[in-house]
Design an enzyme around this catalytic site. Structure first.
Site, PDB file in Angstrom:
ATOM      1  CG  ASP A 161      -2.287   0.649   0.905  1.00  0.00           C
ATOM      2  OD1 ASP A 161      -2.297   1.851   0.582  1.00  0.00           O
ATOM      3  OD2 ASP A 161      -3.324  -0.046   0.977  1.00  0.00           O
TER       4      ASP A 161
ATOM      5  CG  HIS B 213      -4.368   2.070  -2.137  1.00  0.00           C
ATOM      6  ND1 HIS B 213      -4.405   2.798  -0.963  1.00  0.00           N
ATOM      7  CD2 HIS B 213      -5.654   1.985  -2.580  1.00  0.00           C
ATOM      8  CE1 HIS B 213      -5.664   3.131  -0.703  1.00  0.00           C
ATOM      9  NE2 HIS B 213      -6.442   2.667  -1.674  1.00  0.00           N
TER      10      HIS B 213
ATOM     11  CD  GLU C 216     -10.064   3.640  -1.033  1.00  0.00           C
ATOM     12  OE1 GLU C 216     -10.999   3.815  -0.229  1.00  0.00           O
ATOM     13  OE2 GLU C 216      -8.888   3.435  -0.662  1.00  0.00           O
TER      14      GLU C 216
END
Length: 501
Positions: A203, A277, A352
């Site tokens: 991440d 990420h 995301e």
């Protein structure tokens, strides 16, 4: 005073009105398919033995696991293949019962003995977990507990799982957890018959797995500046603050964890979260992003790097879909991931992905023109389809979060639906496999009680609602729903995550 006096009496009546079945059921999580109470109880004592009725080494391993667990009683409970009629036997037996499947079991407890029977060693293992739950709570102590009568209530239980996928996700990227802490997490999982550990390995805050030939992923990408407090509110680190908080797993560590899980009938799903990420990877190799070194990438230490109100990226944490080197990088990474993790799926994230920097990229614009891509969602779909091809070239299946539906789903992709159930429903109707993992039911890092007394998290999930979770929504063919999964994100490491394990 009268009300206070009556309360314990009411509680007493409530408890004494319970049936024996309900008393036994109250000890068990999850509830078995069938439960019938018996008369009397089995007493673990100095004569108790564990009798193995199989030559399978995995059955012997289950017996040894149970023997070790029973050390808290103070009795040495041997594992033997010789049946002793004088002993209080706990029998582990392999049978042939089509109704039980590969993970089901039957557990029969009487005053004279206990029998756990199953088609496969995994079923015996889960039956053993139920047996342990039936014992006094002191059995969970690591040291010998005195002055406890080790009775197990007589009962007959038949149990088998509804779903093949019973998952728990552990975010080891936001904050690093040691190899031993991951093992402890696995031990807690199997108590409740979870059989899938999803490791979120990469991440913005850290890259946690050694990849040979790409040393900077762990030399640089595994470390940031330690911050304590509410995630997302920290100031950006200064140049002189030490980047020494973090860690990573060597490939030998991963092999050890995988074997530890396998011994407990747990599969491990690795996740390499791309294209978003990816700030830890980009910090190690800036050329992987569309903005390159010009963006001055740095592993996140929990500071704000995205504007969630407008879905705008403040820092470029996306791999560049127009850069062929990105696919070569992922091929090298996934070659090693596939060799380390025997499970059939590799999770490739996809969530995301704020496309702020893609929209500014001339290379992405050229890619769109070349491939006939109409918008940024189709750009991500292009990326996902290419990554799926890489995953499949390693003999694995591709899985991603439900954002991979946007712009067109990769041909054979499985979807993990986290933004509610909608994405899972859509994927199932497209005849793709689905794991339901909706934030409104199964995000176990959320506050679970009164926000006044709990560490602050951005949402609350009450236990009652979690228990109401139904993975198969109306109107969906059940064969496409592999199961459900709860997720433990660890942004709030200091205040919450360590308490959770």
């Amino acid at each position: 005073m009268k009300r206070n006096f009556l309360l314990p009496i009411l509680i007493l009546f409530c408890f004494t009105s319970f049936s024996q079945d309900e008393n036994i059921a109250g000890k068990l999580v999850p509830l078995p398919v069938s439960l019938k109470s018996g008369t009397g109880s089995f007493l673990v004592n100095s004569k108790t033995t564990i009798h193995i009725q199989s030559s399978d080494s995995s059955v012997n391993r289950v017996g040894n696991y149970l023997s070790h667990k029973l050390k808290a009683t103070g009795f040495s409970v041997p594992v033997t293949k010789t049946l002793s009629r004088a002993a209080n036997n706990i029998n582990l037996s392999i049978i042939n019962d089509a109704s039980l499947g590969g993970e089901g079991y039957k557990l029969n407890v009487s005053a004279s003995g206990i029998t756990i029977s199953a088609n496969k060693p995994a079923g015996l293992f889960y039956g053993m977990q139920t047996l342990i739950q039936l014992m006094p709570a002191e059995i969970e102590n690591k040291n010998v507990v005195k002055n406890v009568t080790w009775k197990i209530p007589a009962c007959s239980i038949t149990d088998y799982p509804r779903f093949v996928w019973r998952g728990l996700m552990f975010d080891v990227s936001r904050h690093f957890f040691t190899k031993d802490e991951v093992k402890k997490y696995i031990d807690e999982m199997v108590t409740y018959k979870y059989n899938l550990l999803h490791l979120h390995l990469t991440d913005d805050e850290g890259w946690r797995i050694e990849i040979k030939g790409l040393p900077r992923l762990t030399e640089v990408g595994a470390w940031n500046v330690k911050r304590v407090g509410y995630f997302g509110t920290f100031t950006s680190p200064t140049a002189d603050e030490p980047r020494n908080y973090g860690g990573f797993y060597t490939q030998d560590d991963i092999k050890e964890i995988v074997q530890y899980a396998k011994d407990r009938f747990v599969n491990i799903l690795p996740e390499i979260d791309v294209p978003g990420h990816s700030l830890a990877a980009i910090t190690a190799y800036p050329e992987l992003s569309c903005s390159g070194a010009a963006g001055k990438p740095e592993v996140s230490s929990g500071q704000e790097i995205k504007d969630w109100s407008t879905h705008t990226a403040l820092v470029d944490d996306n791999l560049c879909p127009a850069n062929e080197n990105v696919y070569e990088f992922l091929d090298k990474v996934l070659t090693q991931i596939a060799q380390l993790f025997p499970f059939e799926y590799i999770h490739m994230g996809g969530d995301e992905t704020f496309k702020t920097f893609w929209e500014k990229s001339d290379a992405v614009k050229a890619l769109m023109q070349k491939e006939g891509l109409k918008n940024m969602e189709e750009v991500q779909s292009y990326f996902s389809k290419r990554v799926e091809s890489i995953v499949e070239s390693k003999g694995k299946k591709f899985m991603g979060w439900d954002e991979i539906l946007e712009g067109g789903l990769a041909p054979s992709a499985a979807v993990m639906s986290w933004r509610g159930m909608k994405g899972g429903v859509e994927a199932a109707r497209l005849k793709h496999d689905v794991v339901m993992s909706p934030t409104d039911f199964v995000y176990i890092d959320y506050m679970q009680g009164d926000p006044i007394i709990e560490p602050h998290i951005y949402s609350t999930l009450r236990l009652k609602k979690a228990y109401s979770f139904e993975p198969i929504p109306p109107g969906v063919e059940s064969k496409y729903i592999k199961g459900g999964q709860a997720n433990l994100w660890t942004e709030q490491f200091i205040l919450f995550a360590m308490q959770s394990i």
